[in-house]
Enzyme design. Structure first.
Site, mmCIF file in Angstrom:
data_model
loop_
_atom_site.group_PDB
_atom_site.id
_atom_site.type_symbol
_atom_site.label_atom_id
_atom_site.label_comp_id
_atom_site.label_asym_id
_atom_site.label_seq_id
_atom_site.Cartn_x
_atom_site.Cartn_y
_atom_site.Cartn_z
ATOM 1 N N LYS A 268 0.818 -1.191 0.000
ATOM 2 C CA LYS A 268 0.000 0.000 0.000
ATOM 3 C C LYS A 268 0.869 1.266 0.000
ATOM 4 O O LYS A 268 0.379 2.357 -0.209
ATOM 5 C CB LYS A 268 -0.860 0.041 1.281
ATOM 6 C CG LYS A 268 -1.757 -1.136 1.486
ATOM 7 C CD LYS A 268 -2.449 -0.990 2.864
ATOM 8 C CE LYS A 268 -3.249 -2.240 3.158
ATOM 9 N NZ LYS A 268 -3.689 -2.309 4.556
ATOM 10 N N GLY A 269 2.154 1.065 0.293
ATOM 11 C CA GLY A 269 3.037 2.213 0.496
ATOM 12 C C GLY A 269 3.077 3.195 -0.660
ATOM 13 O O GLY A 269 3.372 4.370 -0.492
ATOM 14 N N GLU B 65 7.712 2.555 -7.109
ATOM 15 C CA GLU B 65 7.988 2.092 -5.742
ATOM 16 C C GLU B 65 8.006 3.268 -4.784
ATOM 17 O O GLU B 65 8.412 4.381 -5.154
ATOM 18 C CB GLU B 65 9.369 1.409 -5.695
ATOM 19 C CG GLU B 65 9.308 -0.083 -5.896
ATOM 20 C CD GLU B 65 8.893 -0.833 -4.624
ATOM 21 O OE1 GLU B 65 7.968 -0.378 -3.912
ATOM 22 O OE2 GLU B 65 9.483 -1.880 -4.340
ATOM 23 N N ASP B 66 7.583 3.005 -3.547
ATOM 24 C CA ASP B 66 7.697 4.037 -2.519
ATOM 25 C C ASP B 66 9.139 4.152 -2.042
ATOM 26 O O ASP B 66 9.715 5.232 -1.987
ATOM 27 C CB ASP B 66 6.757 3.750 -1.338
ATOM 28 C CG ASP B 66 6.849 2.295 -0.868
ATOM 29 O OD1 ASP B 66 7.604 1.504 -1.473
ATOM 30 O OD2 ASP B 66 6.170 1.947 0.116
ATOM 31 N N ASP C 224 14.824 -0.514 -0.309
ATOM 32 C CA ASP C 224 15.677 -0.659 0.866
ATOM 33 C C ASP C 224 16.742 -1.722 0.538
ATOM 34 O O ASP C 224 17.726 -1.435 -0.134
ATOM 35 C CB ASP C 224 14.742 -1.057 2.015
ATOM 36 C CG ASP C 224 15.426 -1.124 3.359
ATOM 37 O OD1 ASP C 224 16.566 -0.688 3.467
ATOM 38 O OD2 ASP C 224 14.799 -1.621 4.316
ATOM 39 N N PHE D 16 14.584 4.751 9.341
ATOM 40 C CA PHE D 16 13.227 4.305 9.060
ATOM 41 C C PHE D 16 12.348 5.534 8.900
ATOM 42 O O PHE D 16 12.322 6.402 9.771
ATOM 43 C CB PHE D 16 12.704 3.412 10.191
ATOM 44 C CG PHE D 16 11.473 2.673 9.793
ATOM 45 C CD1 PHE D 16 11.567 1.485 9.074
ATOM 46 C CD2 PHE D 16 10.215 3.179 10.085
ATOM 47 C CE1 PHE D 16 10.425 0.817 8.664
ATOM 48 C CE2 PHE D 16 9.073 2.517 9.677
ATOM 49 C CZ PHE D 16 9.173 1.323 8.970
ATOM 50 N N VAL D 17 11.673 5.622 7.777
ATOM 51 C CA VAL D 17 10.877 6.825 7.519
ATOM 52 C C VAL D 17 9.395 6.482 7.345
ATOM 53 O O VAL D 17 9.057 5.360 6.962
ATOM 54 C CB VAL D 17 11.374 7.574 6.253
ATOM 55 C CG1 VAL D 17 12.757 8.146 6.468
ATOM 56 C CG2 VAL D 17 11.369 6.671 5.031
ATOM 57 N N ARG E 223 0.540 6.804 7.416
ATOM 58 C CA ARG E 223 0.506 6.862 5.946
ATOM 59 C C ARG E 223 -0.068 8.185 5.453
ATOM 60 O O ARG E 223 0.255 8.648 4.371
ATOM 61 C CB ARG E 223 -0.381 5.735 5.385
ATOM 62 C CG ARG E 223 0.227 4.353 5.490
ATOM 63 C CD ARG E 223 -0.521 3.416 4.543
ATOM 64 N NE ARG E 223 -0.372 2.020 4.897
ATOM 65 C CZ ARG E 223 0.654 1.249 4.535
ATOM 66 N NH1 ARG E 223 1.626 1.765 3.832
ATOM 67 N NH2 ARG E 223 0.705 -0.013 4.883
HETATM 68 P P1 IMP Z 1 13.191 -4.012 0.493
HETATM 69 O O1 IMP Z 1 12.658 -5.278 -0.038
HETATM 70 O O2 IMP Z 1 14.126 -4.228 1.650
HETATM 71 O O3 IMP Z 1 13.807 -3.109 -0.551
HETATM 72 O O4 IMP Z 1 11.986 -3.254 1.176
HETATM 73 C C1 IMP Z 1 11.043 -2.554 0.511
HETATM 74 C C2 IMP Z 1 9.794 -2.392 1.317
HETATM 75 O O5 IMP Z 1 10.067 -2.316 2.706
HETATM 76 C C3 IMP Z 1 9.143 -1.087 0.962
HETATM 77 O O6 IMP Z 1 8.268 -1.250 -0.137
HETATM 78 C C4 IMP Z 1 8.464 -0.703 2.246
HETATM 79 O O7 IMP Z 1 7.178 -1.285 2.298
HETATM 80 C C5 IMP Z 1 9.317 -1.318 3.334
HETATM 81 N N1 IMP Z 1 10.270 -0.318 3.886
HETATM 82 C C6 IMP Z 1 11.599 -0.307 3.767
HETATM 83 N N2 IMP Z 1 12.139 0.749 4.401
HETATM 84 C C7 IMP Z 1 11.110 1.414 4.947
HETATM 85 C C8 IMP Z 1 11.014 2.620 5.726
HETATM 86 O O8 IMP Z 1 11.988 3.323 6.056
HETATM 87 N N3 IMP Z 1 9.759 3.006 6.099
HETATM 88 C C9 IMP Z 1 8.646 2.306 5.771
HETATM 89 N N4 IMP Z 1 8.695 1.190 5.031
HETATM 90 C C10 IMP Z 1 9.906 0.740 4.623
#
Ligand code: IMP
Length: 486
Positions: free
Chosen positions: A346-347, A400-401, A404, A453-454, A466
């Site tokens: 949902k991000g 993508e939001d 990470d 973490f944001v 959100r």
């Molecule tokens: P990745 O697979 O580690 O790249 O993570 C991606 C997903 O993790 C994003 O689509 C977010 O839903 C969540 N995420 C990663 N970092 C943050 C953050 O700082 N705040 C909120 N959600 C995050």
């Protein structure tokens, strides 16, 4: 070889300037002293050193000499309306200010008797960060030596500012959260605190400025004095509102609850509105300004800051600005094509909704949902909602939001490529590249962020935050809980 008179003057001027630039005086005093030496060396009538704000829209005076208060408070100076060539790194000469269309306040310049202007950029790391301008009361043709001198003074001023910022950073670094320490530079900087007003007329103004800083709302302190009454060409009454908020195009005058003062201020305000109907101004009590911030989505009424948020990283308007720029690039790169935007719930909701409105191409929108299950040692990603339509042979842009570790994106990209799209690229609002485990190619990036973490603007912490219109970091208490759970 003979040295010309002006070159001798420039040598003396530079000696003075280098000496003061190397002193331990406060930055504002150094810059004003540089402005004075420059005025004298160039046999001019005044000089100002101005800085660009983080969004590169406004210039604010950081040091000046030989200019009246009403000239310095003539109003916010729009960088693109006032000698824009300087921002492109050029030295710009104006021989007759009354006939030049690149002067934003010609009337005020006339009252100040300014005829000629020479302006040069202040450059740091190949980027223009401000300007230095000299003014004369008579028409003047500028020589190459004049231009070279001013450019050199601009370079010294820029170096002095950088040194002051560095000094300030080193002396306060260990106390600050990483977001203010980062050298990424992608997080828009607030004006260095050494250049903020050294004193406010009232404690409530300082409090208000801190609140605006928290929300990363740009502000200028008392940038304009409005003449309210004149008698035989002399201004007998002025009104200088406390703040100007460029993003809201709003002047703000703070007021206490003392009735006698409110009545007087109301009278001035009425007069100002009669004389300057185009000006947006508000008289605010403390509860009024909390309500104003609430109106723009900055927290519930009566609560100055949003509970659980430590610091705002990107304000609403900074995000809007960046989203529009990305949309422009996408529209240019995919011109003449039809684009399928794919987002993961949902991000991405805020970013997707915002971005698609600014893309000037025919687009269709698809959403996917995924869930993670398993324990700490082994997590498995599963698609819980797949695409509704086929993307085979289509130009697909994943929205993508935040990226990470890159694991989620890598998984989704692998899945989408099995459908054989004509092209497949990624646009992410935030890139936490320091945490990357899997390499994923990112075509468009909104902001690079440090390892924090944001939340906000679609991103959540346990389903919350959100709906914040900005992106911020969590308070240490919430953060600890998040890390424990990770
Ligand atoms: P990745 O697979 O580690 O790249 O993570 C991606 C997903 O993790 C994003 O689509 C977010 O839903 C969540 N995420 C990663 N970092 C943050 C953050 O700082 N705040 C909120 N959600 C995050």
């Amino acid at each position: 070889m003979k040295t010309s008179k002006s070159e001798n003057g420039y040598y003396g001027g530079l000696k003075q300037i280098a000496k003061v630039a190397n002193s331990t005086l406060p930055l504002r005093r150094i810059l004003s002293s540089i402005a004075k030496s420059t005025t004298k060396a160039m046999r001019a009538n005044g000089c100002s050193i101005m800085l660009l704000n983080s969004q590169r829209e406004y210039l604010t005076v950081a040091g000046a000499y030989g200019l009246s208060d009403s000239y310095l408070r003539k109003g916010p100076l729009l960088a693109h309306k006032s000698l824009p060539g300087i921002l492109d790194g050029k030295v710009v000469a104006v021989t007759d200010a009354s006939k030049n269309e690149q002067i934003q306040y010609p009337e005020v310049a006339k009252q100040e008797k300014i005829i000629s202007i020479l302006g040069a950029p202040l450059i740091q790391n190949e980027e223009v960060v401000g300007e230095i301008r000299v003014y004369t009361h008579e028409p003047r043709q500028y020589s190459q030596a004049d231009k070279a001198f001013l450019l050199t003074v601009g370079n010294i001023s820029a170096t002095t500012m950088e040194r002051a910022e560095l000094y300030q950073m080193l002396s306060t670094n260990y106390k600050k959260p990483i977001t203010e320490r980062t050298e990424l530079g992608q997080i828009p900087k607030l004006a260095p605190s050494s250049l903020r007003p050294s004193s406010f007329a009232h404690p409530s103004e300082q409090e208000f400025s801190k609140l605006l800083d928290f929300y990363r709302l740009e502000w200028l302190y008392e940038p304009r004095a409005f003449p309210l009454q004149q008698e035989s060409n002399k201004v007998t009454e002025m009104f200088t509102p406390d703040f100007y908020l460029p993003e809201l195009d709003l002047y703000v005058e703070l007021t206490t609850l003392k009735q006698s003062l409110i009545t007087e201020k109301n009278r001035k305000l009425r007069r100002l509105k009669e004389l300057y109907p185009e000006i947006n101004i508000k008289l605010l009590t403390k509860s009024d300004y909390l309500r104003l911030l609430a109106k723009y989505g900055y927290g519930p009424i009566g609560e100055a800051k949003v509970q659980g948020i430590n610091q705002v990283l990107f304000s609403h308007s900074q995000i809007q600005h960046r989203v529009r720029t990305i949309a422009k690039h996408i529209s240019r790169d995919y011109a003449g094509r039809h684009l399928v935007l794919v987002g993961i719930l949902k991000g991405v909701i805020c970013f997707m909704a915002n971005l698609m409105q600014h893309i000037s191409l025919p687009v269709t929108v698809e959403f996917m949902a995924i869930s993670y299950y398993g324990d700490d040692t082994e997590q498995v990603v599963k698609i819980t909602k797949d695409l509704d339509s086929s993307i085979t042979g289509q130009d697909v842009l994943m929205i993508e939001d935040i990226v990470d570790t890159g694991m989620t994106l890598n998984f989704v990209l692998n899945h989408l490529s099995t459908h054989n799209p004509a092209s497949l690229h990624v646009c992410t609002l935030l890139d936490k590249s320091v945490r990357r485990l899997v390499h994923v190619p990112l075509k468009y990036i909104g902001f690079e962020i440090p390892d924090e973490f944001v939340v906000g603007y679609g991103l959540d912490y346990q389903g919350k935050f959100r709906n914040l219109p900005f992106i911020g970091t969590l308070t240490p208490e919430l953060l600890e809980r998040e890390l424990e759970e990770e």
